[in-house]
Design a protein around this motif. Structure first.
Motif, PDB file in Angstrom:
ATOM      1  N   MET A   1       0.842  -1.202   0.000  1.00  0.00           N
ATOM      2  CA  MET A   1       0.000   0.000   0.000  1.00  0.00           C
ATOM      3  C   MET A   1       0.874   1.247   0.000  1.00  0.00           C
ATOM      4  N   ILE A   2       0.450   2.249  -0.751  1.00  0.00           N
ATOM      5  CA  ILE A   2       1.205   3.493  -0.764  1.00  0.00           C
ATOM      6  C   ILE A   2       0.305   4.642  -0.335  1.00  0.00           C
ATOM      7  N   THR A   3       0.932   5.624   0.317  1.00  0.00           N
ATOM      8  CA  THR A   3       0.218   6.851   0.686  1.00  0.00           C
ATOM      9  C   THR A   3       0.851   8.006  -0.072  1.00  0.00           C
ATOM     10  N   ILE A   4       0.017   8.930  -0.525  1.00  0.00           N
ATOM     11  CA  ILE A   4       0.493  10.019  -1.370  1.00  0.00           C
ATOM     12  C   ILE A   4       0.108  11.355  -0.753  1.00  0.00           C
ATOM     13  N   GLN A   5       1.087  12.261  -0.709  1.00  0.00           N
ATOM     14  CA  GLN A   5       0.809  13.637  -0.325  1.00  0.00           C
ATOM     15  C   GLN A   5       1.118  14.529  -1.535  1.00  0.00           C
ATOM     16  N   TYR A   6       0.240  15.478  -1.771  1.00  0.00           N
ATOM     17  CA  TYR A   6       0.404  16.389  -2.889  1.00  0.00           C
ATOM     18  C   TYR A   6       0.868  17.738  -2.344  1.00  0.00           C
ATOM     19  N   ASN A   7       2.061  18.157  -2.753  1.00  0.00           N
ATOM     20  CA  ASN A   7       2.673  19.371  -2.203  1.00  0.00           C
ATOM     21  C   ASN A   7       2.807  20.433  -3.290  1.00  0.00           C
ATOM     22  N   LYS A   8       2.691  21.671  -2.889  1.00  0.00           N
ATOM     23  CA  LYS A   8       2.828  22.785  -3.831  1.00  0.00           C
ATOM     24  C   LYS A   8       4.167  23.498  -3.601  1.00  0.00           C
ATOM     25  N   LYS A   9       4.777  23.942  -4.701  1.00  0.00           N
ATOM     26  CA  LYS A   9       5.966  24.782  -4.585  1.00  0.00           C
ATOM     27  C   LYS A   9       5.952  25.803  -5.710  1.00  0.00           C
ATOM     28  N   THR A  10       6.609  26.920  -5.437  1.00  0.00           N
ATOM     29  CA  THR A  10       6.660  28.006  -6.409  1.00  0.00           C
ATOM     30  C   THR A  10       8.021  28.022  -7.090  1.00  0.00           C
ATOM     31  N   ILE A  11       8.003  28.120  -8.406  1.00  0.00           N
ATOM     32  CA  ILE A  11       9.226  28.143  -9.195  1.00  0.00           C
ATOM     33  C   ILE A  11       9.349  29.483  -9.908  1.00  0.00           C
ATOM     34  N   GLN A  12      10.550  30.072  -9.809  1.00  0.00           N
ATOM     35  CA  GLN A  12      10.808  31.338 -10.488  1.00  0.00           C
ATOM     36  C   GLN A  12      11.353  31.056 -11.884  1.00  0.00           C
ATOM     37  N   GLU A  13      10.658  31.521 -12.905  1.00  0.00           N
ATOM     38  CA  GLU A  13      11.093  31.359 -14.285  1.00  0.00           C
ATOM     39  C   GLU A  13      11.167  32.721 -14.939  1.00  0.00           C
ATOM     40  N   ASP A  14      12.389  33.149 -15.237  1.00  0.00           N
ATOM     41  CA  ASP A  14      12.616  34.492 -15.765  1.00  0.00           C
ATOM     42  C   ASP A  14      12.027  35.499 -14.783  1.00  0.00           C
ATOM     43  N   LEU A  23       5.331  15.332  -5.246  1.00  0.00           N
ATOM     44  CA  LEU A  23       4.702  14.282  -4.448  1.00  0.00           C
ATOM     45  C   LEU A  23       5.601  13.772  -3.331  1.00  0.00           C
ATOM     46  N   THR A  24       4.936  13.344  -2.286  1.00  0.00           N
ATOM     47  CA  THR A  24       5.582  12.613  -1.197  1.00  0.00           C
ATOM     48  C   THR A  24       4.934  11.236  -1.135  1.00  0.00           C
ATOM     49  N   ILE A  25       5.738  10.191  -1.258  1.00  0.00           N
ATOM     50  CA  ILE A  25       5.245   8.812  -1.266  1.00  0.00           C
ATOM     51  C   ILE A  25       5.729   8.102  -0.012  1.00  0.00           C
ATOM     52  N   ASN A  26       4.778   7.610   0.777  1.00  0.00           N
ATOM     53  CA  ASN A  26       5.105   6.906   2.030  1.00  0.00           C
ATOM     54  C   ASN A  26       6.080   7.710   2.888  1.00  0.00           C
ATOM     55  N   GLY A  27       5.863   9.015   2.928  1.00  0.00           N
ATOM     56  CA  GLY A  27       6.671   9.889   3.771  1.00  0.00           C
ATOM     57  C   GLY A  27       7.959  10.355   3.135  1.00  0.00           C
ATOM     58  N   VAL A  28       8.273   9.906   1.914  1.00  0.00           N
ATOM     59  CA  VAL A  28       9.499  10.305   1.220  1.00  0.00           C
ATOM     60  C   VAL A  28       9.149  11.358   0.179  1.00  0.00           C
ATOM     61  N   ALA A  29       9.760  12.519   0.296  1.00  0.00           N
ATOM     62  CA  ALA A  29       9.452  13.622  -0.615  1.00  0.00           C
ATOM     63  C   ALA A  29      10.386  13.603  -1.825  1.00  0.00           C
ATOM     64  N   ASP A  30       9.827  13.908  -2.982  1.00  0.00           N
ATOM     65  CA  ASP A  30      10.618  14.056  -4.203  1.00  0.00           C
ATOM     66  C   ASP A  30      10.280  15.431  -4.772  1.00  0.00           C
ATOM     67  N   ASP A  32      11.703  17.137  -6.922  1.00  0.00           N
ATOM     68  CA  ASP A  32      11.913  17.272  -8.364  1.00  0.00           C
ATOM     69  C   ASP A  32      10.829  16.569  -9.176  1.00  0.00           C
ATOM     70  N   SER A  33       9.962  15.838  -8.493  1.00  0.00           N
ATOM     71  CA  SER A  33       8.892  15.124  -9.202  1.00  0.00           C
ATOM     72  C   SER A  33       7.849  16.111  -9.698  1.00  0.00           C
ATOM     73  N   PHE A  34       7.047  15.669 -10.636  1.00  0.00           N
ATOM     74  CA  PHE A  34       5.916  16.490 -11.030  1.00  0.00           C
ATOM     75  C   PHE A  34       4.707  15.597 -11.293  1.00  0.00           C
ATOM     76  N   TYR A  35       3.553  16.141 -11.011  1.00  0.00           N
ATOM     77  CA  TYR A  35       2.299  15.398 -11.055  1.00  0.00           C
ATOM     78  C   TYR A  35       1.357  16.063 -12.042  1.00  0.00           C
ATOM     79  N   LEU A  36       0.787  15.256 -12.912  1.00  0.00           N
ATOM     80  CA  LEU A  36      -0.195  15.755 -13.868  1.00  0.00           C
ATOM     81  C   LEU A  36      -1.554  15.206 -13.475  1.00  0.00           C
ATOM     82  N   ALA A  37      -2.395  16.065 -12.935  1.00  0.00           N
ATOM     83  CA  ALA A  37      -3.715  15.634 -12.484  1.00  0.00           C
ATOM     84  C   ALA A  37      -4.629  15.425 -13.678  1.00  0.00           C
TER      85      ALA A  37
END
Length: 368
Positions: A1-14, A23-30, A32-37
């Motif tokens: 079983m996996i648990t997922i947390q959806y986290n927001k971050k702001t990126i500066q581009e130009d 995403l954070t999976i089972n308490g491990v944050a990535d 650099d990952s990206f999620y497409l809902a």
């Protein structure tokens, strides 16, 4: 079983800011990952711990969270990275469960290979077809160009299969296809030379390459003049042999290389060569012992890591398809007295070929 947390971050581009989801999976944050809902949802990961968590599940289990997830993979047999895509649930027209592995061409703007990228993809597709495996097929993102990605597609037999197990099964098959593709592309460049390729472990690469360098002198002592070129190409050691005389038979050169690589494995080779007095044989002996000492050292180092290598089996690292074992012509005289009445040499017989050591030492002469 996996648990997922959806986290927001702001990126500066130009001069603008944008918000992305990681995403954070089972308490491990990535981060650099990206999620497409949406429908279907997908995600791309970089964190190795998360990738291990996901691939330790079945396709069916992951389908409850993602229709598709992807991640990069570095291997030593492909110049760029691989992009592994795992399809667990309905994803547009993709059959599921399914895995595709994309061969990335990250440096396509500075492509310097002697063949085009489309030729690479075409030969790759041809070698997939040669497999005759109905579950494995060629994959290309865009029908119009290979620049948007191409690779291999594998239809997984069951949704209850472990993802990691299926990927581990597919990667060696992909490596075989890439090796064969590279070999055939290189072979197509020049029909008037002998090309052979090796994949030496790093611990013994230097010693083995030094032994190959001496082949130029060895074959000259056998009466054939060649030039040789040794370089790293396509993650392999490429050994190129160019006859000085264009009329020289490439088959004779291949036979000489077969002898050179396999003779040190002959029974009592060390004792037999030590009885030779010609400078050509003595230099071959010196190179043989240098190789042996270097491999002995490498063996000790590797064994300390709970691994082993086979001594002097250079041909184990060679592409068998290119330098096939040749049945050498049987000489009329099967033995030669090295020390008259005391020591004589017979031929050495290996898998698919026969090496007549007596004939070798008769021919191996150094002129001054």
């Amino acid at each position: 079983m996996i648990t997922i947390q959806y986290n927001k971050k702001t990126i500066q581009e130009d001069e603008r800011e944008r918000t992305t989801t990681y995403l954070t999976i089972n308490g491990v944050a990535d981060e650099d990952s990206f999620y497409l809902a949406g429908d279907p949802p997908s995600a791309h990961f970089y964190n190795s711990e998360i990738i291990n968590i996901l691939t330790s599940h079945t396709f069916e289990e992951i389908s409850k969270s993602f229709s598709k997830f992807t991640f990069p993979r570095e291997v030593n047999w492909w110049d760029d990275s691989l992009d592994i895509k795992v399809y667990c649930n309905h994803y547009f027209k993709q059959e599921i469960p399914c895995t595709t592995i994309e061969l990335r061409l990250n440096d396509w703007e500075h492509w310097a290979k002697p063949w085009s990228m489309s030729s690479l993809a075409k030969e790759f597709e041809t070698n997939i077809a040669r497999l005759g495996n109905e579950r494995i097929s060629y994959w290309q993102e865009d029908d119009e160009t290979v620049l948007n990605g191409f690779g291999i597609e594998y239809k997984v037999p069951s949704s209850t299969a472990l993802i990691r197990q299926e990927i581990d099964t597919l990667l060696p098959i992909l490596k075989t296809i890439i090796d064969e593709t590279n070999k055939r592309l290189l072979e197509s460049l020049d029909s008037e030379v002998v090309l052979t390729y090796f994949q030496f472990p790093e611990e013994i690469k230097t010693a083995c390459k030094q032994y190959l360098v001496y082949f130029t002198q060895f074959i000259a002592d056998m009466g054939i003049k060649v030039d040789t070129e040794l370089k790293e190409e396509l993650n392999h050691t490429l050994f190129k042999i160019i006859p000085a005389n264009k009329e020289e038979s490439l088959e004779r050169i291949k036979e000489a290389l077969t002898i050179y690589l396999n003779a040190p494995n002959a029974h009592n080779f060390q004792a037999q060569i030590s009885n030779q007095t010609d400078i050509a044989a003595k230099q071959w002996e010196a190179n043989f012992y240098h190789l042996k000492s270097q491999l002995s050292l490498a063996t000790s180092i590797i064994q300390a890591k709970d691994s082993t290598i086979e001594m002097l089996q250079l041909s184990n690292y060679q592409y068998k398809q290119l330098l096939e074992s040749h049945s050498l012509k049987k000489e009329s005289e099967e033995e030669e007295d090295v020390i008259p009445g005391i020591v004589s040499l017979n031929s050495y017989e290996g898998q698919g070929f026969k090496i007549n050591l007596a004939e070798i030492f008769r021919r191996l002469k150094r002129g001054f």
